[in-house]
Design an enzyme around this catalytic site. Structure first.
Site, PDB file in Angstrom:
ATOM      1  CG  HIS A  47      -1.999  -1.044   1.147  1.00 26.97           C
ATOM      2  ND1 HIS A  47      -2.875  -1.168   0.093  1.00 26.97           N
ATOM      3  CD2 HIS A  47      -2.319  -2.051   2.014  1.00 26.97           C
ATOM      4  CE1 HIS A  47      -3.699  -2.181   0.309  1.00 26.97           C
ATOM      5  NE2 HIS A  47      -3.375  -2.732   1.458  1.00 26.97           N
ATOM      6  CD  GLU A 148      -4.133  -8.776   5.035  1.00 23.29           C
ATOM      7  OE1 GLU A 148      -4.318  -7.612   5.445  1.00 23.29           O
ATOM      8  OE2 GLU A 148      -3.361  -9.054   4.104  1.00 23.29           O
ATOM      9  CG  ASP A 174      -7.425  -5.794   4.284  1.00 28.35           C
ATOM     10  OD1 ASP A 174      -8.401  -5.540   3.565  1.00 28.35           O
ATOM     11  OD2 ASP A 174      -6.282  -5.380   4.039  1.00 28.35           O
TER      12      ASP A 174
END
Length: 254
Positions: A47, A148, A174
């Protein structure tokens, strides 16, 4: 250098290690953060905004400060895993692990034969560590699948028990979404609290460390819960909060 091995030793001794999460590209930020006393830094290629060349420079910056650089790769794929290890990463975090087979694939990508299937070609890391790198790499590199997803949570015991998995990292955002909650730290919600307890208990049963993306407000709770690899800030959050505080001080003087 033996930073990753020292992390493993510290986790085995029950120590907690604190780190900083790097989302912004560039070596300068890593140099600045790495001088503050953190135990590790994480370069986030999933990310974060860095490409491979920038991640390489960030790993080099961490090397200068003598702090282990862990890289979260964009996906659990052998090519990128091998490249960041060849660049000198001392650990790999892989996102969106679904099954024990996914975690086993990650281990294979991180370990040289006969215990894995990592391709031999330690070009940059060989310039740092010399010809003996390959002899110690399997012991030094930490392998960290993420928990996650609902599927990974259901198979956490199988994932954590795998030889070669050194820790698992909880992605609270998540994981919350997978549990039907808004993204974030949903402490106090029974389904979230139970998931945390399940993951920590699995790690304790199998003698593995448990890691988490966190912040200064939540980190003390995570330590009491049993986490041993805890991020306390991200570079972008630190920059934003410090800049905002400075601006507010100046505006009050107007």
């Amino acid at each position: 250098m033996a930073e990753a091995l020292s992390l493993k030793s510290r986790w085995a001794a029950g120590e907690v290690t604190f780190g900083a999460w790097c989302m912004m590209p560039g070596a300068l930020g890593v140099e600045a953060i790495s001088s503050l006393g953190f135990d590790w830094i994480l370069v986030d290629m999933q990310h974060g905004c860095m490409d491979y060349g920038q991640a390489l420079d960030m790993i080099r910056a961490a090397d200068i400060r003598g702090i282990p650089a862990i890289v979260r790769v964009p996906w659990n794929e052998p090519g990128i895993v091998g490249r960041v290890l060849d660049a000198g990463a001392l650990g790999v975090v892989a996102p969106m692990i679904q099954t024990a087979d996914d975690a086993r694939s990650l281990v294979d990508s991180c370990r040289y034969p006969p215990v894995g299937r990592r391709s031999f070609g330690p070009v940059r890391v060989g310039t740092r560590d010399g010809a003996g790198y390959a002899l110690t790499a399997n012991d030094r590199v930490v392998v960290i699948p993420m928990i996650e997803t609902r599927s990974a949570l259901d198979q956490v015991d199988e994932i954590v028990s795998l030889p070669g998995v050194d820790a698992v990292l909880v992605g609270p955002f998540d994981l919350s979404v997978a549990l039907g909650l808004p993204p974030g730290d949903n402490d106090g919600k029974p389904i979230f609290d139970d998931a945390i307890k399940t993951i920590v208990a699995a790690c304790r049963r199998h003698g593995k460390a448990v890691a988490v993306l966190s912040n200064a407000a939540v980190a003390p709770l995570r330590v009491t819960q049993g986490f041993q690899m805890v991020s306390v800030t991200t570079d972008i959050a630190a920059l934003t909060s410090a800049s905002m505080a400075s601006l507010r001080i100046v505006k009050k003087l107007e």
